[in-house]
Design a protein around this motif. Structure first.
Motif, PDB file in Angstrom:
ATOM      1  N   MET A  60     140.936  13.687   2.754  1.00 38.60           N
ATOM      2  CA  MET A  60     139.556  13.495   3.207  1.00 38.60           C
ATOM      3  C   MET A  60     138.700  12.831   2.134  1.00 38.60           C
ATOM      4  O   MET A  60     137.989  11.858   2.388  1.00 38.60           O
ATOM      5  CB  MET A  60     138.952  14.847   3.594  1.00 38.60           C
ATOM      6  CG  MET A  60     137.456  14.825   3.838  1.00 38.60           C
ATOM      7  SD  MET A  60     136.781  16.477   4.078  1.00 38.60           S
ATOM      8  CE  MET A  60     135.062  16.197   3.612  1.00 38.60           C
ATOM      9  N   SER A  76     129.658  15.882   4.792  1.00 35.28           N
ATOM     10  CA  SER A  76     131.022  16.189   4.327  1.00 35.28           C
ATOM     11  C   SER A  76     131.068  17.573   3.689  1.00 35.28           C
ATOM     12  O   SER A  76     132.065  18.288   3.812  1.00 35.28           O
ATOM     13  CB  SER A  76     131.486  15.131   3.320  1.00 35.28           C
ATOM     14  OG  SER A  76     131.641  13.871   3.934  1.00 35.28           O
ATOM     15  N   ALA A 133     131.414  20.005   6.344  1.00 36.06           N
ATOM     16  CA  ALA A 133     132.804  20.025   6.808  1.00 36.06           C
ATOM     17  C   ALA A 133     133.684  20.853   5.890  1.00 36.06           C
ATOM     18  O   ALA A 133     134.522  21.646   6.349  1.00 36.06           O
ATOM     19  CB  ALA A 133     133.335  18.587   6.892  1.00 36.06           C
ATOM     20  N   TRP A 179     136.739  21.985   8.037  1.00 36.27           N
ATOM     21  CA  TRP A 179     137.096  20.902   8.970  1.00 36.27           C
ATOM     22  C   TRP A 179     137.793  19.746   8.268  1.00 36.27           C
ATOM     23  O   TRP A 179     137.794  18.619   8.765  1.00 36.27           O
ATOM     24  CB  TRP A 179     135.832  20.333   9.632  1.00 36.27           C
ATOM     25  CG  TRP A 179     134.979  21.308  10.352  1.00 36.27           C
ATOM     26  CD1 TRP A 179     135.346  22.533  10.848  1.00 36.27           C
ATOM     27  CD2 TRP A 179     133.577  21.151  10.679  1.00 36.27           C
ATOM     28  NE1 TRP A 179     134.279  23.139  11.453  1.00 36.27           N
ATOM     29  CE2 TRP A 179     133.179  22.324  11.369  1.00 36.27           C
ATOM     30  CE3 TRP A 179     132.647  20.151  10.466  1.00 36.27           C
ATOM     31  CZ2 TRP A 179     131.879  22.505  11.831  1.00 36.27           C
ATOM     32  CZ3 TRP A 179     131.364  20.322  10.926  1.00 36.27           C
ATOM     33  CH2 TRP A 179     130.983  21.487  11.600  1.00 36.27           C
ATOM     34  N   VAL A 221     138.073  15.677   9.541  1.00 36.17           N
ATOM     35  CA  VAL A 221     137.287  14.648   8.860  1.00 36.17           C
ATOM     36  C   VAL A 221     138.198  13.612   8.210  1.00 36.17           C
ATOM     37  O   VAL A 221     137.832  12.440   8.101  1.00 36.17           O
ATOM     38  CB  VAL A 221     136.340  15.296   7.826  1.00 36.17           C
ATOM     39  CG1 VAL A 221     135.573  14.225   7.049  1.00 36.17           C
ATOM     40  CG2 VAL A 221     135.354  16.217   8.518  1.00 36.17           C
ATOM     41  N   ASN A 275     137.629   9.740   8.662  1.00 34.35           N
ATOM     42  CA  ASN A 275     137.520   8.805   7.536  1.00 34.35           C
ATOM     43  C   ASN A 275     138.529   7.677   7.645  1.00 34.35           C
ATOM     44  O   ASN A 275     138.212   6.504   7.382  1.00 34.35           O
ATOM     45  CB  ASN A 275     137.716   9.544   6.213  1.00 34.35           C
ATOM     46  CG  ASN A 275     136.559  10.456   5.878  1.00 34.35           C
ATOM     47  OD1 ASN A 275     135.541  10.449   6.561  1.00 34.35           O
ATOM     48  ND2 ASN A 275     136.695  11.243   4.832  1.00 34.35           N
ATOM     49  N   GLN A 311     130.878   6.521  10.290  1.00 34.04           N
ATOM     50  CA  GLN A 311     131.356   7.842   9.887  1.00 34.04           C
ATOM     51  C   GLN A 311     130.207   8.841   9.797  1.00 34.04           C
ATOM     52  O   GLN A 311     130.313   9.984  10.234  1.00 34.04           O
ATOM     53  CB  GLN A 311     132.059   7.750   8.525  1.00 34.04           C
ATOM     54  CG  GLN A 311     132.699   9.051   8.083  1.00 34.04           C
ATOM     55  CD  GLN A 311     132.258   9.465   6.696  1.00 34.04           C
ATOM     56  OE1 GLN A 311     131.187   9.085   6.246  1.00 34.04           O
ATOM     57  NE2 GLN A 311     133.070  10.253   6.030  1.00 34.04           N
ATOM     58  N   LEU A 329     129.858  12.300  12.031  1.00 33.92           N
ATOM     59  CA  LEU A 329     129.700  13.615  11.399  1.00 33.92           C
ATOM     60  C   LEU A 329     128.383  14.271  11.807  1.00 33.92           C
ATOM     61  O   LEU A 329     128.313  15.494  11.988  1.00 33.92           O
ATOM     62  CB  LEU A 329     129.759  13.469   9.874  1.00 33.92           C
ATOM     63  CG  LEU A 329     131.113  13.119   9.267  1.00 33.92           C
ATOM     64  CD1 LEU A 329     131.000  13.013   7.746  1.00 33.92           C
ATOM     65  CD2 LEU A 329     132.168  14.153   9.640  1.00 33.92           C
TER      66      LEU A 329
END
Length: 509
Positions: free
Chosen positions: A284, A413, A416, A421, A425, A429, A467, A471
């Protein structure tokens, strides 16, 4: 009849003649206003409390990240007097060889932000020490798998098109940076372990000590003893291991009495599950870390590539310094969300997310506006060349947009990571950066001949922006109470021992 007559003196002439129903409405309106004021006060109080908790992590994290970012820069600055080849060698060794492994190992260590953060929130304090040891084992073994990149750095760099003299010197530096490589396996987990307990101030002080050692060692080994490139590499090795021993000493010598109970064989159980979560975390983050490195490599294929690389390097350096703030929010958000989810407080995790995104965005807007105002002056920090100044001026709009997006994306992020997550993710990505952003950058820059602006613009709007949007949608639609249940189930699954008397103990921060 006299009793039925209402005398004038029975009436208070100063009392307004208001219908009874209107009087009730007035009192209700006053009550509503008081309730609104009370609600506003409660909201302001909650925001202030959450801000204090957040900045207890973010403030020291900004400092420690800036220090870590500066150590490599300082060593390169000391090495600058050795010559162009030597300076290029240590720069490439740090950027390409160490940078590749740094991103992967840092990402793998971020699995601890999920596990330690949620276990700390659930008051399973003893498990934090077990998770730390598991991370040490996994990252240490991973370091051996990555070792060939250091040993065969010279032929790898030659394949990438570097001149023979630079490649050979970079290979020498890379071999001497192997101790630095192994320090990552211990330092990154220690940072996440302490960070999850809100002990960031310790990380900041140890980082300062490492920076001072780095300056001293660089001066001694390069200037005084004239060890050249080897001295530059060794100064980095020593300073990074100072960070390891400083954080380790604090942990085992009484700094974490609740979360560190000594080495345990339990650390060797559940390693496969731990490896999978660590790998997802590594993928990630390293996909993000490599994305803009590829941008610089792609710029080398343009006409007048030297000017394009110079201008882009100026912009990326400015972006790198400012990025330390969003990355600190990444850490703070991950810890706050993980702590609240581990404690079963889904609404508190949502509130922490809102506060963090809002504050990071405000800071991002400030720097975005600052870049726009100083668009034709920002390059003076690095160069006085007219062509470079003009090129940076043209790129300033993309720099401002990148800074604005980076004020939101790392925070999401962090959500996440705090929620666990990472695997999802990682796929996002991969799709946004390498299936959409990178091809669009190549198309705009190399096919349609928009140059570095086309490459960067395509990668920003096709990758980073998409992205960030995805998210944001996932975070907005998140069922936080369900995530709290999942977090508690995760803590129960990964805890090999029941809670003891931790629930009655308060952590001393």
């Amino acid at each position: 009849m006299g009793s039925l007559v209402r005398r004038d003196d029975d009436v208070d002439i100063n009392q307004p003649l208001v219908p009874e129903s209107t009087s009730h409405l007035g009192s209700k309106a006053s009550a509503t206003e008081e309730e609104d004021q009370e609600t506003s006060k409660q909201l302001a109080s909650r925001i202030w409390i959450e801000t204090r908790k957040l900045w207890k992590i973010v403030g020291p994290a900004i400092f420690s990240r800036v220090v870590s970012y500066s150590m490599n820069v300082i060593t390169q600055a000391f090495a600058g007097h050795l010559g162009e080849v030597e300076l290029a060698a240590i720069s490439i060794a740090n950027t390409v060889i160490v940078g590749f492994n740094f991103g992967l190992l840092l990402g793998m260590a971020s699995a601890l932000e999920t596990l330690c953060g949620q276990a700390f929130g659930a008051k399973r304090y003893r498990m934090l020490g077990i998770y730390l040891q598991r991370s040490w084992i996994v990252l240490f073994l991973c370091c051996f798998l990555l070792l060939p990149l250091y040993i065969f750095a010279s032929p790898i760099l030659k394949l990438l098109g570097q001149p023979d003299d630079v490649a050979e010197s970079s290979g020498l530096v890379a071999c001497w940076l192997i101790p630095l490589h192994f320090s990552f396996a211990f330092q990154f987990p220690l940072q996440r372990f302490l960070q999850s307990q809100l002990k960031n101030i310790v990380i900041a002080w140890v980082s300062l000590a490492g920076l001072l050692v780095n300056v001293l060692m660089s001066w001694l080994l390069i200037y005084v003893f004239d060890f050249g490139l080897v001295g530059a590499a060794v100064s980095l090795d020593v300073s990074w291991w100072v960070l390891v021993f400083g954080l380790y000493g604090y942990t085992v010598c009484g700094g974490c009495p609740l979360t560190w109970s000594g080495f345990s064989m339990e650390a060797f159980s559940g390693l496969w599950e731990f490896l999978k979560l660590s790998a997802a975390s590594g993928v990630m983050l390293c996909l993000e870390n490599w994305y803009y490195r590829i941008l610089i490599l792609m710029t080398g294929f343009l006409q007048n590539a030297t000017l394009a690389v110079d201008a882009l390097s100026v912009c990326m350096t400015i972006n790198g310094w400012e990025l330390m703030i969003p990355l600190a929010f990444f850490a703070g958000t991950g810890v706050r969300v993980a702590n609240e989810l581990g404690a079963g407080n889904g609404k508190a995790a949502k509130f922490a997310t809102i506060v963090s995104v809002t504050q990071s965005s405000v800071i991002g807007v400030f720097f975005c506006v600052l870049i726009m105002i100083l668009h034709n002056k920002i390059a003076y920090i690095f160069s006085s060349d007219t062509d470079v100044l003009e090129a940076v001026d043209k790129l300033s709009i993309l720099l401002a947009v990148t800074i604005l997006l980076n004020s939101v994306q790392p925070v999401l992020s962090g959500v996440a990571v705090g929620s666990g997550w990472q695997a999802m993710v990682a796929y996002i990505n991969l799709g946004c950066y390498y299936i959409i952003g990178l091809p669009l950058g190549i198309l705009m820059g190399l096919v349609f001949k928009f140059g570095v602006m086309g490459i960067w613009g395509g990668m920003v709007f096709g990758g980073t922006a998409v992205q960030t949007l995805i998210l944001a949608v996932i975070t907005i639609r998140c069922d936080w109470e369900k995530q709290a249940e999942i977090a508690q189930q995760r803590v129960a699954k990964w805890s090999s021992t029941p809670k003891q008397e931790d629930d009655q103990t308060e952590v001393q921060n």
